[in-house]
Design a protein around this motif. Structure first.
Motif, PDB file in Angstrom:
ATOM      1  N   PHE A  23     -16.349 -65.888  23.435  1.00  0.00           N
ATOM      2  CA  PHE A  23     -16.831 -64.881  22.484  1.00  0.00           C
ATOM      3  C   PHE A  23     -18.339 -64.722  22.564  1.00  0.00           C
ATOM      4  CE2 PHE A  23     -18.479 -63.631  18.315  1.00  0.00           C
ATOM      5  CZ  PHE A  23     -17.868 -62.393  18.195  1.00  0.00           C
ATOM      6  N   ILE A  24     -19.066 -65.851  22.583  1.00  0.00           N
ATOM      7  CA  ILE A  24     -20.528 -65.761  22.635  1.00  0.00           C
ATOM      8  C   ILE A  24     -20.977 -65.161  23.961  1.00  0.00           C
ATOM      9  CG2 ILE A  24     -22.686 -67.076  22.590  1.00  0.00           C
ATOM     10  CD1 ILE A  24     -21.365 -66.878  19.897  1.00  0.00           C
ATOM     11  N   GLY A  25     -20.318 -65.533  25.043  1.00  0.00           N
ATOM     12  CA  GLY A  25     -20.718 -65.049  26.353  1.00  0.00           C
ATOM     13  C   GLY A  25     -20.385 -63.584  26.578  1.00  0.00           C
ATOM     14  N   PHE A  26     -19.207 -63.156  26.125  1.00  0.00           N
ATOM     15  CA  PHE A  26     -18.759 -61.795  26.424  1.00  0.00           C
ATOM     16  C   PHE A  26     -18.235 -61.053  25.187  1.00  0.00           C
ATOM     17  CE2 PHE A  26     -18.087 -64.458  30.182  1.00  0.00           C
ATOM     18  CZ  PHE A  26     -18.852 -63.775  31.109  1.00  0.00           C
ATOM     19  N   GLY A  27     -17.492 -61.768  24.352  1.00  0.00           N
ATOM     20  CA  GLY A  27     -16.811 -61.109  23.241  1.00  0.00           C
ATOM     21  C   GLY A  27     -17.735 -60.385  22.283  1.00  0.00           C
ATOM     22  N   THR A  74     -12.662 -35.881  27.393  1.00  0.00           N
ATOM     23  CA  THR A  74     -13.121 -37.142  27.987  1.00  0.00           C
ATOM     24  C   THR A  74     -13.837 -38.001  26.949  1.00  0.00           C
ATOM     25  OG1 THR A  74     -13.393 -36.001  30.104  1.00  0.00           O
ATOM     26  CG2 THR A  74     -14.445 -38.149  29.866  1.00  0.00           C
ATOM     27  N   LEU A  75     -14.669 -37.362  26.117  1.00  0.00           N
ATOM     28  CA  LEU A  75     -15.442 -38.098  25.118  1.00  0.00           C
ATOM     29  C   LEU A  75     -14.561 -38.698  24.027  1.00  0.00           C
ATOM     30  CD1 LEU A  75     -18.498 -35.704  24.814  1.00  0.00           C
ATOM     31  CD2 LEU A  75     -18.574 -38.084  25.585  1.00  0.00           C
ATOM     32  N   ILE A  76     -13.457 -37.991  23.682  1.00  0.00           N
ATOM     33  CA  ILE A  76     -12.605 -38.531  22.623  1.00  0.00           C
ATOM     34  C   ILE A  76     -11.938 -39.826  23.068  1.00  0.00           C
ATOM     35  CG2 ILE A  76     -10.482 -37.322  23.225  1.00  0.00           C
ATOM     36  CD1 ILE A  76     -11.897 -37.946  19.684  1.00  0.00           C
ATOM     37  N   TRP A  77     -11.615 -39.894  24.367  1.00  0.00           N
ATOM     38  CA  TRP A  77     -11.085 -41.155  24.888  1.00  0.00           C
ATOM     39  C   TRP A  77     -12.174 -42.215  24.937  1.00  0.00           C
ATOM     40  CZ3 TRP A  77      -6.281 -42.212  24.769  1.00  0.00           C
ATOM     41  CH2 TRP A  77      -5.327 -41.204  24.908  1.00  0.00           C
ATOM     42  N   TYR A  78     -13.391 -41.769  25.076  1.00  0.00           N
ATOM     43  CA  TYR A  78     -14.534 -42.675  25.064  1.00  0.00           C
ATOM     44  C   TYR A  78     -14.654 -43.373  23.715  1.00  0.00           C
ATOM     45  CZ  TYR A  78     -19.095 -44.144  26.924  1.00  0.00           C
ATOM     46  OH  TYR A  78     -20.139 -44.865  27.431  1.00  0.00           O
ATOM     47  N   ILE A  79     -14.145 -42.707  22.673  1.00  0.00           N
ATOM     48  CA  ILE A  79     -14.180 -43.277  21.321  1.00  0.00           C
ATOM     49  C   ILE A  79     -12.869 -43.976  20.976  1.00  0.00           C
ATOM     50  CG2 ILE A  79     -14.328 -42.706  18.864  1.00  0.00           C
ATOM     51  CD1 ILE A  79     -16.235 -40.457  19.615  1.00  0.00           C
ATOM     52  N   ILE A  80     -11.741 -43.312  21.320  1.00  0.00           N
ATOM     53  CA  ILE A  80     -10.439 -43.869  20.953  1.00  0.00           C
ATOM     54  C   ILE A  80     -10.148 -45.158  21.721  1.00  0.00           C
ATOM     55  CG2 ILE A  80      -7.952 -43.462  21.079  1.00  0.00           C
ATOM     56  CD1 ILE A  80      -8.501 -40.565  20.420  1.00  0.00           C
ATOM     57  N   GLY A  81     -10.556 -45.188  23.005  1.00  0.00           N
ATOM     58  CA  GLY A  81     -10.333 -46.392  23.815  1.00  0.00           C
ATOM     59  C   GLY A  81     -10.873 -47.649  23.149  1.00  0.00           C
ATOM     60  N   PRO A  82     -12.138 -47.648  22.736  1.00  0.00           N
ATOM     61  CA  PRO A  82     -12.663 -48.816  22.018  1.00  0.00           C
ATOM     62  C   PRO A  82     -11.921 -49.109  20.721  1.00  0.00           C
ATOM     63  CG  PRO A  82     -14.458 -47.467  22.810  1.00  0.00           C
ATOM     64  CD  PRO A  82     -13.198 -46.695  23.064  1.00  0.00           C
ATOM     65  N   MET A  83     -11.466 -48.038  20.025  1.00  0.00           N
ATOM     66  CA  MET A  83     -10.726 -48.258  18.786  1.00  0.00           C
ATOM     67  C   MET A  83      -9.411 -48.996  19.061  1.00  0.00           C
ATOM     68  SD  MET A  83     -12.433 -47.163  16.152  1.00  0.00           S
ATOM     69  CE  MET A  83     -13.807 -47.915  16.987  1.00  0.00           C
ATOM     70  N   TRP A  84      -8.743 -48.607  20.156  1.00  0.00           N
ATOM     71  CA  TRP A  84      -7.524 -49.320  20.528  1.00  0.00           C
ATOM     72  C   TRP A  84      -7.824 -50.785  20.878  1.00  0.00           C
ATOM     73  CZ3 TRP A  84      -4.709 -45.298  24.139  1.00  0.00           C
ATOM     74  CH2 TRP A  84      -3.916 -44.468  23.341  1.00  0.00           C
ATOM     75  N   GLY A  85      -8.948 -51.000  21.556  1.00  0.00           N
ATOM     76  CA  GLY A  85      -9.325 -52.362  21.933  1.00  0.00           C
ATOM     77  C   GLY A  85      -9.987 -53.143  20.819  1.00  0.00           C
ATOM     78  N   LEU A  86     -10.234 -52.459  19.681  1.00  0.00           N
ATOM     79  CA  LEU A  86     -10.908 -53.132  18.574  1.00  0.00           C
ATOM     80  C   LEU A  86     -10.094 -54.329  18.084  1.00  0.00           C
ATOM     81  CD1 LEU A  86     -13.362 -53.083  16.702  1.00  0.00           C
ATOM     82  CD2 LEU A  86     -12.050 -51.613  15.145  1.00  0.00           C
ATOM     83  N   GLY A  87      -8.773 -54.155  18.061  1.00  0.00           N
ATOM     84  CA  GLY A  87      -7.919 -55.259  17.630  1.00  0.00           C
ATOM     85  C   GLY A  87      -8.054 -56.463  18.544  1.00  0.00           C
ATOM     86  N   PHE A  88      -8.148 -56.212  19.860  1.00  0.00           N
ATOM     87  CA  PHE A  88      -8.318 -57.316  20.819  1.00  0.00           C
ATOM     88  C   PHE A  88      -9.634 -58.036  20.585  1.00  0.00           C
ATOM     89  CE2 PHE A  88     -10.113 -58.697  24.899  1.00  0.00           C
ATOM     90  CZ  PHE A  88      -9.163 -59.661  25.256  1.00  0.00           C
ATOM     91  N   HIS A  89     -10.705 -57.250  20.388  1.00  0.00           N
ATOM     92  CA  HIS A  89     -12.015 -57.864  20.162  1.00  0.00           C
ATOM     93  C   HIS A  89     -12.053 -58.602  18.820  1.00  0.00           C
ATOM     94  CE1 HIS A  89     -13.449 -55.974  23.728  1.00  0.00           C
ATOM     95  NE2 HIS A  89     -13.316 -54.748  23.255  1.00  0.00           N
ATOM     96  N   ILE A  90     -11.409 -58.021  17.822  1.00  0.00           N
ATOM     97  CA  ILE A  90     -11.319 -58.697  16.523  1.00  0.00           C
ATOM     98  C   ILE A  90     -10.514 -59.982  16.671  1.00  0.00           C
ATOM     99  CG2 ILE A  90     -10.323 -58.548  14.210  1.00  0.00           C
ATOM    100  CD1 ILE A  90     -11.105 -55.619  14.154  1.00  0.00           C
ATOM    101  N   ASN A  91      -9.478 -59.925  17.502  1.00  0.00           N
ATOM    102  CA  ASN A  91      -8.679 -61.113  17.784  1.00  0.00           C
ATOM    103  C   ASN A  91      -9.553 -62.219  18.364  1.00  0.00           C
ATOM    104  OD1 ASN A  91      -6.774 -62.968  18.573  1.00  0.00           O
ATOM    105  ND2 ASN A  91      -5.944 -61.719  20.219  1.00  0.00           N
ATOM    106  N   ASN A  92     -10.386 -61.871  19.359  1.00  0.00           N
ATOM    107  CA  ASN A  92     -11.300 -62.859  19.948  1.00  0.00           C
ATOM    108  C   ASN A  92     -12.282 -63.396  18.916  1.00  0.00           C
ATOM    109  OD1 ASN A  92     -10.176 -62.704  22.473  1.00  0.00           O
ATOM    110  ND2 ASN A  92     -11.636 -61.209  23.250  1.00  0.00           N
ATOM    111  N   TYR A  93     -12.756 -62.493  18.065  1.00  0.00           N
ATOM    112  CA  TYR A  93     -13.720 -62.905  17.043  1.00  0.00           C
ATOM    113  C   TYR A  93     -13.076 -63.884  16.059  1.00  0.00           C
ATOM    114  CZ  TYR A  93     -16.369 -62.712  12.706  1.00  0.00           C
ATOM    115  OH  TYR A  93     -17.039 -63.052  11.559  1.00  0.00           O
ATOM    116  N   THR A  94     -11.861 -63.562  15.608  1.00  0.00           N
ATOM    117  CA  THR A  94     -11.211 -64.439  14.631  1.00  0.00           C
ATOM    118  C   THR A  94     -10.890 -65.803  15.241  1.00  0.00           C
ATOM    119  OG1 THR A  94      -9.095 -63.412  15.197  1.00  0.00           O
ATOM    120  CG2 THR A  94     -10.233 -62.561  13.273  1.00  0.00           C
ATOM    121  N   GLN A  95     -10.481 -65.797  16.518  1.00  0.00           N
ATOM    122  CA  GLN A  95     -10.228 -67.078  17.175  1.00  0.00           C
ATOM    123  C   GLN A  95     -11.505 -67.899  17.266  1.00  0.00           C
ATOM    124  OE1 GLN A  95      -7.596 -67.557  20.578  1.00  0.00           O
ATOM    125  NE2 GLN A  95      -7.150 -65.382  20.521  1.00  0.00           N
TER     126      GLN A  95
END
Length: 607
Positions: A129-133, A280-301
């Motif tokens: 998490f500190i290195g990349f998350g 193209t830009l909307i995917w630029y925003i939605i993509g991170p939103m979809w991955g937000l759960g993964f990043h939140i998962n890393n953060y909570t761990q």
């Protein structure tokens, strides 16, 4: 962020790596915004106006942007990896160092498997998490912000309509984080319990097999494994409930974009290139939103892991040098217990009002049943615990006023439970000594009656013993532990039932060697065999933490009490045989010497 704030002391020196990693990732993210604009330019200014001569320049520009973005991504990974590895290195060292200095009181309840889990799995979660998350999580917000700015610059009405579901998407993501964090805490606890079960099983495999308890251990492991599986399933159920909702909200944005944006193109309010750039830009925003759960998962761990690591680092060290502690390199070995009372936690007192005077070179014997306080007295002398009442002095100085390192450097112990490291026999004997010659190692092994069996091993002193000394008999391990203590050449020698695992003949040989070694040293002997204590200058008989008898062997066997009872039980067979010898009708070959109360003679047979 709590994780960054609580751990900043461990990466402060390399904090620039964190900033550089974030800067490189932000730059790569900003360069990614060039692609939608190039698409818009390609459709509106080149294809629509048929200016195909500009295509080569567009391709070159796209190639340059791609190279720059790739370089920024590389530098992000480089600096992030350096930061994560540096932090893990510092944390691992800090935890290991803290574990070295935590008192016996902490290890009375700590579990080996749990500690191993913290120093491996938890540290790895923090490193990632500190290195990349963290940079990736921050990048989510950068992508949303940068993308929204570009979209507003193209068409603010379409931007507001398209992003109408984003707040709901963020709410669901945050709700998911609040539910998944406790789940991951439970998962970590379940994993620690599982690891502990495996560690105990492997360590005690001989005991398990000797009692034919394999099936029981399988059932026990299955229960803990089931708990871990249940926690995993619960976490997966949270993912299955929240992620479809987040995907639905993201898809709503696409539907609105295509419907409303297409209408604007038909009406001429925006160009086709702008709509494609928007898509193209909307995917630029939605993509991170979809991955937000993964990043939140890393953060909570990492958050749960940080709490478990900090629990070790924040443990109070209750046995430590006082600011008034002074060095003591040369001692005589005069030990005194002055009305010492001690209890483990909130339990009943383990020792009560113990008084003891051990002049330099004296031998003190401790005798008593299980739980009588014998080992507690020794642990208090080594300052494994602090006394509750009274004091213990060494050469007239309270041991709390002596540096712990200096105090323990003067003491060598042979415990009943022998521990050997997975190393050579030579290294195990020399453990505790910085510089020692092979001749000194051999002399110590000879005194401990270990040299003979060592030389019979395939590689002699270079033979590597198995984990915890597996591969050696109990008596062999105990003799190596005795050799290790003798090599230290201590002023205070502690023998905690040191010959319990050897036969009577070997015990007699070892004790003969002890006579030379104990000369000039203050020695404490804990034993269940009276034969090990009979030469002590004073013997203390303990019961429920209190001294109920004390004196020399010759005095105690002449006095009615527990010591005389123990003596008669241990030598009942010999006394019975002596009575048979006194019968003149017995054959001559039964004649033998027998120990008599007060005789001071060792048990000898002449058959």
């Amino acid at each position: 962020m709590d994780v960054l704030r609580q751990l900043q002391g461990f990466y402060r020196e390399k904090k620039s790596y964190l900033y550089l990693s974030i800067f490189c990732l932000a730059t790569a993210t900003a360069l990614g915004l060039v692609y939608p604009n190039l698409l818009r330019y390609l459709i509106d200014d080149i294809i629509k106006l048929r200016r195909y001569d500009q295509v080569p320049m567009l391709v070159i520009g796209l190639f340059v942007v791609t190279i720059l973005k790739a370089c920024m991504q590389f530098l992000h990974g480089f600096f992030g990896g350096r930061l994560g590895n540096f932090l893990a290195y510092r944390l691992r060292n800090a935890c290991y160092e803290k574990l070295q200095f935590l008192s016996f009181r902490y290890y009375d309840t700590a579990k080996t498997g749990d500690l191993m889990s913290r120093l491996t799995g938890d540290l790895e979660a923090i490193r990632n998490f500190i290195g990349f998350g963290f940079a990736q999580l921050l990048n989510v917000f950068l992508m949303v912000i940068f993308g929204s700015i570009v979209m507003f610059s193209l068409n603010w009405q379409l931007t507001l309509v398209t992003l109408i579901s984003i707040p709901f998407l963020v709410y669901v993501a945050l709700r998911f984080e609040s539910r998944i964090h406790p789940a991951f805490q439970e998962m970590r606890l379940a994993l620690s319990s599982l690891t502990t079960a495996v560690q105990e099983n492997i360590t005690g495999v001989r005991t398990i097999k000797s009692f034919a308890r394999e099936a029981h251990e399988v059932d026990k492991f299955s229960l803990r494994n089931e708990r871990y599986r249940t926690n995993q399933i619960f976490a997966s159920s949270l993912w299955s409930r929240y992620f479809p909702v987040m995907e639905l909200l993201a898809s709503v944005c696409i539907v609105i974009l295509l419907g409303f944006g297409g209408t604007l193109v038909i009406q001429g309010s925006m160009t086709l290139g702008e709509l494609v750039a928007f898509f193209t830009l909307i995917w630029y925003i939605i993509g991170p939103m979809w991955g937000l759960g993964f990043h939140i998962n890393n953060y909570t761990q990492s958050k749960a892991s940080t709490e478990r690591i900090l629990e070790i680092l924040n443990q109070p060290v209750d046995i430590k040098d006082e600011h008034t502690a002074k060095p003591m390199h040369e001692i005589k070995g005069h030990v005194m217990f002055d009305h010492v009372t001690f209890a483990y936690g909130n339990k009943l007192a383990a020792v009560v009002d113990i008084n003891l005077n051990a002049p330099p070179g004296s031998v003190i014997g401790l005798l008593g049943g299980t739980g009588s306080g014998k080992s507690t007295i020794i642990q208090l002398l080594m300052r494994a615990y602090n006394v509750n009442e009274g004091r213990i002095t060494l050469d007239g100085t309270d041991i709390r006023d002596i540096r712990i390192e200096d105090l323990r450097a003067q003491i060598a112990s042979v415990f009943q439970e022998t521990f050997l490291f997975s190393s050579t026999i030579k290294n195990n004997i020399a453990y505790g000594m910085e510089e020692v010659t092979m001749e000194e190692i051999i002399r110590a092994a000879t005194l401990a009656k270990a040299h003979e069996f060592i030389m019979e091993l395939p590689k002699g002193y270079d033979t590597i013993v198995g984990e915890r000394g597996l591969g050696l008999s109990g008596g062999q391990k105990q003799r190596l532990a005795i050799a290790r203590a003798l090599l230290k050449n201590p002023k205070i020698l502690i023998l905690d039932d040191a010959t319990s695992a050897v036969d009577m003949e070997t015990e007699h040989e070892i004790q003969s060697g002890f006579q030379e070694v104990m000369r000039g040293r203050t020695t404490f002997i804990i034993a269940h065999r009276i034969s090990s204590l009979r030469h002590a200058d004073e013997i203390l008989v303990l019961e429920e933490g209190r001294v109920i008898q004390r004196g020399k062997h010759e005095q105690l066997i002449q006095t009615a009490g527990p010591y005389q009872d123990i003596y008669q039980v241990q030598y009942a067979d010999h006394i019975s045989r002596q009575q048979e010898i006194d019968d003149p009708d017995q054959p001559e070959e039964w004649n033998r010497e027998m120990p008599q109360p007060g005789s001071g003679e060792q048990v000898r047979y002449h058959e």
